[in-house]
Design an enzyme around this catalytic site. Structure first.
Site, short mmCIF file in Angstrom:
data_model
loop_
_atom_site.label_atom_id
_atom_site.label_comp_id
_atom_site.label_asym_id
_atom_site.label_seq_id
_atom_site.Cartn_x
_atom_site.Cartn_y
_atom_site.Cartn_z
N ASN A 9 0.87 -1.18 0.00
CA ASN A 9 0.00 0.00 0.00
C ASN A 9 0.91 1.23 0.00
OD1 ASN A 9 -1.76 2.07 0.49
ND2 ASN A 9 -2.43 1.34 2.51
N LYS A 11 0.13 4.25 -0.23
CA LYS A 11 -0.50 5.42 0.41
C LYS A 11 -0.29 6.66 -0.46
CE LYS A 11 -0.17 3.12 4.83
NZ LYS A 11 -0.08 3.21 6.29
N HIS A 95 -9.53 1.20 5.01
CA HIS A 95 -8.24 1.36 5.72
C HIS A 95 -8.45 2.30 6.92
CE1 HIS A 95 -4.11 2.44 6.61
NE2 HIS A 95 -3.75 1.36 5.93
N GLU A 97 -6.78 4.65 8.03
CA GLU A 97 -6.55 6.07 7.75
C GLU A 97 -7.78 6.69 7.10
OE1 GLU A 97 -2.89 5.40 5.66
OE2 GLU A 97 -1.95 4.84 7.56
N GLU A 165 -5.29 -4.98 10.55
CA GLU A 165 -4.25 -3.97 10.75
C GLU A 165 -4.50 -3.25 12.06
OE1 GLU A 165 -2.31 -2.76 6.76
OE2 GLU A 165 -4.02 -1.44 7.09
N GLY A 171 2.68 2.14 10.84
CA GLY A 171 3.64 3.24 10.70
C GLY A 171 4.38 3.57 11.99
N SER A 210 3.61 -2.30 10.30
CA SER A 210 5.07 -2.35 10.49
C SER A 210 5.69 -3.68 10.06
CB SER A 210 5.42 -2.04 11.95
OG SER A 210 4.98 -0.74 12.30
#
Ligand code: 13P
Length: 248
Positions: A9, A11, A95, A97, A165, A171, A210
């Site tokens: 991904n 992003k 996702h 985010e 996730e 991250g 991660s």
């Protein structure tokens, strides 16, 4: 045997030129046939160019989001038909985010999953708890709500992929231990078994958060972990190919 998936991904990273270069390096760096699938998800602007670059290769294309209509007056949105046209086989949906910054809900994710499947795209549906939710001990109820919500009204699971996730691992460099991840993956597979019976044995459940070439082997060795959704480590050919190499 479930076929593993390693999906990158990207992003909001990479211009068209950077995306094409990264896709080419990944395509050329893959060695031989594998018993899994390699997927990359560039930003919208680079999808068509990366799709062209990947034609005839073993790497599949994914988008990072889509809208739940085929066309119309929805300024700024991208439809599943457009994603198919650009060469996408997969689309990442829900996702964390998008849930956090763009107000995605279980309902909007569900509408998108339905529309993606109707258009012939395979949704990679993301679920996962925040740090606060894990500390409160509500990880399972959060994931339960997200999975049930995303899959409401969906009968056929063949083309659906789930990505667990944990938000606290995204991250942050703070990867879930293989035991922590497996516990939630097994929970998700049991839940899908409750909802869909034996179809749960075939569904792929990826871990994200991660992931690097140094921790993937331990994660992927777990019974219910069928691959990875990779952010940061997917932005460099070596990092991404290093993860793929551990799967083969
Ligand atoms: P990182 O691999 O950078 O933690 O990101 C994970 C992720 O969000 C993939 O969708």
């Amino acid at each position: 045997m479930r076929k593993w998936i390693v999906a990158g991904n990207w992003k909001m990273h990479n211009t068209i030129g950077e995306s094409v270069a990264l896709a080419r390096a990944i395509k050329e760096g893959l060695s031989g046939p594998t018993n899994g699938e390699v997927v990359v998800a560039p930003p919208f602007t680079a999808l068509a160019a990366v799709g062209d670059t990947l034609k005839g290769s073993a790497v599949a294309l994914a988008a990072q989001n889509m809208y739940c209509e085929d066309k119309g007056a929805f300024t700024g949105e991208i439809s599943p038909v457009m994603l198919k046209d650009a060469g996408c086989a997969y689309v990442i949906l829900g996702h964390s985010e998008r849930r956090k910054y763009f107000s995605e809900t279980d309902q909007s994710v569900n509408a998108k999953v339905k529309k993606a499947l109707a258009a012939g795209l395979k949704p990679i549906v993301c679920v996962g708890e925040t740090d606060e939710e894990r500390v409160q001990g509500v990880t399972q109820s959060v994931v339960d709500r997200q999975v049930r919500g995303a899959l409401a009204g969906i009968e056929k699971l063949d083309d659906v992929v789930i990505a667990y996730e944990p938000v606290w691992a995204i991250g942050t460099g703070k990867v879930a231990t293989s035991a922590q991840a497996e516990e939630v993956h097994a929970f998700i597979r049991d839940l899908i078994g409750e909802l869909y019976g034996s179809l749960s044995k075939g569904i792929r459940i990826l871990y994200g958060g991660s992931v690097t070439k140094d921790n993937i082997a331990e994660l992927a060795a777990m019974e219910d972990i069928d691959g990875a959704l990779v952010g940061g480590a997917s932005l460099k050919p070596d990092g991404f190919l290093g993860i793929v190499a551990k799967m083969t």
